[in-house]
Enzyme design. Structure first.
Site, PDB file in Angstrom:
ATOM      1  N   GLU A  82     -57.801  26.914 -50.382  1.00 60.00           N
ATOM      2  CA  GLU A  82     -57.043  25.781 -49.307  1.00 60.00           C
ATOM      3  C   GLU A  82     -57.960  26.576 -47.914  1.00 60.00           C
ATOM      4  OE1 GLU A  82     -53.768  23.640 -46.574  1.00 60.00           O
ATOM      5  OE2 GLU A  82     -54.164  23.248 -49.476  1.00 60.00           O
ATOM      6  N   SER A 133     -50.912  27.521 -46.255  1.00 62.45           N
ATOM      7  CA  SER A 133     -50.986  27.810 -47.259  1.00 62.45           C
ATOM      8  C   SER A 133     -52.490  28.394 -48.062  1.00 62.45           C
ATOM      9  CB  SER A 133     -50.854  26.528 -48.414  1.00 62.45           C
ATOM     10  OG  SER A 133     -49.409  26.144 -47.686  1.00 62.45           O
ATOM     11  N   ARG A 146     -56.327  16.924 -48.259  1.00 59.03           N
ATOM     12  CA  ARG A 146     -57.220  18.282 -47.442  1.00 59.03           C
ATOM     13  C   ARG A 146     -57.998  17.958 -47.614  1.00 59.03           C
ATOM     14  NH1 ARG A 146     -52.911  17.727 -46.469  1.00 59.03           N
ATOM     15  NH2 ARG A 146     -51.272  19.247 -46.870  1.00 59.03           N
TER      16      ARG A 146
END
Length: 299
Positions: A292, A222, A172
């Site tokens: 995130e 998420s 990520r």
């Protein structure tokens, strides 16, 4: 000052004092001073130049799928790339796509041409641009595994092409998260496969998403990055947080890795819930959970 934007962008693509809950999958967020929807790379360059020359802050928005906008909104200009800029070209096993195309749409177009490598993107609601920046992934696949080149522009109008090595992908992560470059397009090199098998894999991923993710309520995907050695959902379940709420924000009862908007959540509700979860994770697991989702706007 903002009204001068109308000299080069048609009024129907410029919105003043625009509520950002209309432009995020969380359905949360106060107003942006100005929201502009460019239709070409030239317009993106012109808007960025306009802002830079006047010292106006600007934020690049795709589909708003990994974003939480604070309740007071965003000062300055929001440049929304997710409305247009969706052109795509397919040549042999290579795909060139502009930043605004939805990642799930890109995966479907690849499958229709018997190209494998983007099956994981089925159902991911974000735009290509956001996926490139975040190295979006699911079910063992990631953007970094298939991207061949990324075309981007900085706030000085310089267009540059990046190789995967230059992007320095990680979990990520990419260099674009800490740079002034704006993603314009990306090229992918995929593998030929059997169309029926590719589409069957995508149907299976779609089934898994419906079974395991809270697709019936607004969310930003998420909530937390996966910490080493743990999975966030099971961790929150062990802490007894499944279904726990702060105001209209709640830990999903279907998948504890998601915070959902039950209908009346404010950004402060979500932020306070995130802080509570982080505190409990430190106390019970000695784990520092990192969001995130990107939190933006005026506090």
């Amino acid at each position: 000052m903002y009204s001068r934007i109308l000299n080069f962008i048609p009024a129907e693509r410029v919105k003043f004092n625009e509520p950002m809950h209309r432009h995020t999958t969380f359905r949360i967020g106060g107003p942006a001073d100005v929201l502009i929807m460019p239709e070409s790379f030239a317009e993106v360059t012109e808007i960025v130049s306009f802002c830079k020359d006047r010292g106006i802050s600007f934020f690049i928005l795709g589909m708003g799928s990994n974003i939480l906008v604070r309740d007071k909104g965003i000062r300055g200009v929001v440049i929304k790339l997710g409305n247009k800029l969706k052109n795509i070209r397919i040549s042999d096993n290579n795909i060139y796509a502009e930043t605004g195309i939805r990642l799930s749409e890109l995966s479907k177009r690849a499958a229709a041409h018997s190209l494998s490598g983007l099956e994981f993107a089925e159902g991911i609601p974000g735009s290509l641009g956001g996926a490139v920046v975040m190295n979006a992934g699911a079910y063992g696949g990631e953007i970094s595994k298939v991207v061949a080149e990324v075309e981007a522009i900085n706030d000085s109008g310089l267009v540059k092409k990046f190789t995967p090595e230059q992007i320095q992908y990680g979990y990520r992560k990419s260099i674009f998260q800490n740079s002034d470059y704006i993603i314009l397009a990306a090229s992918f090199k995929l593998e030929y496969g059997e169309k029926e098998k590719i589409q069957a894999t995508m149907r299976e991923f779609a089934h898994l998403r419906r079974e395991k993710q809270p697709l019936d309520l607004p969310s930003a995907g998420s909530t937390f990055r996966r910490p080493e050695g743990y999975y966030v959902g099971p961790m929150l379940e062990k802490m007894g947080l499944k279904g726990y709420n702060v105001g209209g924000a709640a830990v999903s009862g279907k998948h504890a890795g998601f915070i959902v908007n039950t209908g009346s959540a404010t950004a402060n509700d979500v932020i306070n819930l995130i802080k509570y979860i982080q505190q409990k994770a430190r106390e019970q697991f000695e784990v520092d959970l990192q969001p995130e989702i990107k939190i933006i706007g005026e506090a």
